[in-house]
Design a protein around this motif. Structure first.
Motif, PDB file in Angstrom:
ATOM      1  N   SER A  17       2.695  55.984 -18.766  1.00 31.08           N
ATOM      2  CA  SER A  17       4.014  55.396 -18.540  1.00 31.08           C
ATOM      3  C   SER A  17       5.085  56.488 -18.470  1.00 31.08           C
ATOM      4  N   TYR A  18       5.025  57.423 -19.394  1.00 34.02           N
ATOM      5  CA  TYR A  18       5.990  58.523 -19.425  1.00 34.02           C
ATOM      6  C   TYR A  18       5.906  59.362 -18.137  1.00 34.02           C
ATOM      7  N   LEU A  19       4.678  59.717 -17.725  1.00 37.89           N
ATOM      8  CA  LEU A  19       4.501  60.561 -16.543  1.00 37.89           C
ATOM      9  C   LEU A  19       4.916  59.834 -15.262  1.00 37.89           C
ATOM     10  N   LEU A  20       4.646  58.540 -15.182  1.00 40.42           N
ATOM     11  CA  LEU A  20       5.084  57.774 -14.011  1.00 40.42           C
ATOM     12  C   LEU A  20       6.609  57.767 -13.921  1.00 40.42           C
ATOM     13  N   LYS A  21       7.259  57.553 -15.058  1.00 44.80           N
ATOM     14  CA  LYS A  21       8.727  57.538 -15.069  1.00 44.80           C
ATOM     15  C   LYS A  21       9.278  58.909 -14.693  1.00 44.80           C
ATOM     16  N   GLN A  26      11.755  54.874 -12.942  1.00 42.44           N
ATOM     17  CA  GLN A  26      11.590  53.715 -13.824  1.00 42.44           C
ATOM     18  C   GLN A  26      10.775  52.604 -13.181  1.00 42.44           C
ATOM     19  N   GLN A  27      10.963  52.390 -11.884  1.00 44.06           N
ATOM     20  CA  GLN A  27      10.260  51.289 -11.219  1.00 44.06           C
ATOM     21  C   GLN A  27       8.745  51.448 -11.326  1.00 44.06           C
ATOM     22  N   MET A  28       8.242  52.661 -11.132  1.00 41.73           N
ATOM     23  CA  MET A  28       6.795  52.867 -11.186  1.00 41.73           C
ATOM     24  C   MET A  28       6.283  52.719 -12.618  1.00 41.73           C
ATOM     25  N   ALA A  29       7.068  53.163 -13.594  1.00 39.47           N
ATOM     26  CA  ALA A  29       6.690  52.955 -14.991  1.00 39.47           C
ATOM     27  C   ALA A  29       6.669  51.465 -15.313  1.00 39.47           C
ATOM     28  N   ASP A  30       7.606  50.708 -14.754  1.00 43.91           N
ATOM     29  CA  ASP A  30       7.643  49.255 -14.956  1.00 43.91           C
ATOM     30  C   ASP A  30       6.421  48.578 -14.334  1.00 43.91           C
ATOM     31  N   VAL A 123      -0.819  60.869 -11.192  1.00 39.42           N
ATOM     32  CA  VAL A 123      -0.809  60.930 -12.653  1.00 39.42           C
ATOM     33  C   VAL A 123      -2.237  61.023 -13.188  1.00 39.42           C
ATOM     34  N   GLY A 124      -3.152  60.292 -12.581  1.00 46.52           N
ATOM     35  CA  GLY A 124      -4.558  60.356 -12.979  1.00 46.52           C
ATOM     36  C   GLY A 124      -5.125  61.760 -12.855  1.00 46.52           C
ATOM     37  N   GLU A 125      -4.807  62.430 -11.755  1.00 48.02           N
ATOM     38  CA  GLU A 125      -5.253  63.812 -11.582  1.00 48.02           C
ATOM     39  C   GLU A 125      -4.671  64.700 -12.672  1.00 48.02           C
ATOM     40  N   ASP A 126      -3.406  64.483 -12.975  1.00 53.25           N
ATOM     41  CA  ASP A 126      -2.711  65.283 -13.982  1.00 53.25           C
ATOM     42  C   ASP A 126      -3.393  65.182 -15.350  1.00 53.25           C
ATOM     43  N   ILE A 127      -3.860  63.995 -15.699  1.00 51.25           N
ATOM     44  CA  ILE A 127      -4.484  63.809 -17.019  1.00 51.25           C
ATOM     45  C   ILE A 127      -6.009  63.724 -16.929  1.00 51.25           C
ATOM     46  N   GLN A 128      -6.536  63.983 -15.746  1.00 50.34           N
ATOM     47  CA  GLN A 128      -7.977  64.004 -15.492  1.00 50.34           C
ATOM     48  C   GLN A 128      -8.664  62.685 -15.872  1.00 50.34           C
ATOM     49  N   LEU A 129      -8.139  61.615 -15.275  1.00 53.72           N
ATOM     50  CA  LEU A 129      -8.665  60.271 -15.481  1.00 53.72           C
ATOM     51  C   LEU A 129      -8.686  59.569 -14.129  1.00 53.72           C
ATOM     52  N   ALA A 130      -9.748  58.838 -13.847  1.00 53.45           N
ATOM     53  CA  ALA A 130      -9.834  58.079 -12.591  1.00 53.45           C
ATOM     54  C   ALA A 130      -8.894  56.879 -12.703  1.00 53.45           C
ATOM     55  N   LEU A 131      -7.644  57.091 -12.336  1.00 49.76           N
ATOM     56  CA  LEU A 131      -6.601  56.087 -12.500  1.00 49.76           C
ATOM     57  C   LEU A 131      -6.244  55.498 -11.140  1.00 49.76           C
TER      58      LEU A 131
END
Length: 186
Positions: A17-21, A26-30, A123-131
């Motif tokens: 949520s933090y990284l998306l924002k 804000q819209q993407m975090a929402d 964001v998934g790449e950033d935290i190394q998660l298949a998001l």
């Protein structure tokens, strides 16, 4: 289509949520936070209109299945929706594209699935998660199962037809089920 994962750590959920924002606003975090709480497919989430919200429920017809879904909004979701309504009182869609407002005399459009997919993948790449966009739904199912250990409840919430689909969907492996049996002695 690439297989995406449920996010199993609550700290990682907050980090996303933090990284998306931070990167997309804000819209993407929402989208992430409301998507987690509603467990809708992305097509239904993005197509949600403010008029679909009736009191404390979201009432929609699912695009994929044609089934009616009436979802009780929890306090967090109501608060997030109200904040969006305050910021954008003239919007038709809960997640309305800002680009459609830039072109005069065009109908309002929801945020595109492509934009959300791109943001989540980054964001998934950033935290190394298949998001991906389905991660919200899978995450909700996974955490509900962890709290109640009742696959039929999870199946009902996700409106799935079979337990096997739901188990695979939330990333529950046979090894985890076996561990549950081994650890719980009565």
């Amino acid at each position: 289509m690439k297989e995406v994962e449920a996010v199993k750590s609550r700290d990682t959920i907050k980090l996303i949520s933090y990284l998306l924002k931070r990167h997309y606003g804000q819209q993407m975090a929402d989208v992430w936070e409301i998507g987690l709480n509603l467990a809708l497919r992305i097509s239904d989430l993005l197509a949600t209109r403010f008029s679909d919200i009736r009191g404390d429920k979201l009432c929609i017809t699912e695009q994929k299945t044609g089934k009616q879904a009436k979802i009780l909004l929890n306090d967090k979701t109501k608060s997030l929706i109200e904040a969006i309504r305050q910021r954008h009182p003239d919007h038709v869609y809960l997640f309305q594209s800002h680009r459609s407002h830039q072109v005069q005399r065009t109908e309002p459009k929801p945020l595109s699935r492509r934009a959300v997919t791109k943001a989540f993948a980054f964001v998934g790449e950033d935290i190394q998660l298949a998001l991906g966009t389905h991660s919200m739904r899978k995450t909700r199912g996974y955490h509900l199962y962890q709290s109640c250990k009742d696959i039929s409840r999870v199946m009902h919430m996700l409106r799935h037809q079979s337990e096997a689909v739901t188990l695979r969907y939330i990333g529950l492996t046979q090894q985890q089920v076996d561990n549950d049996f081994a650890q719980l002695e009565i």
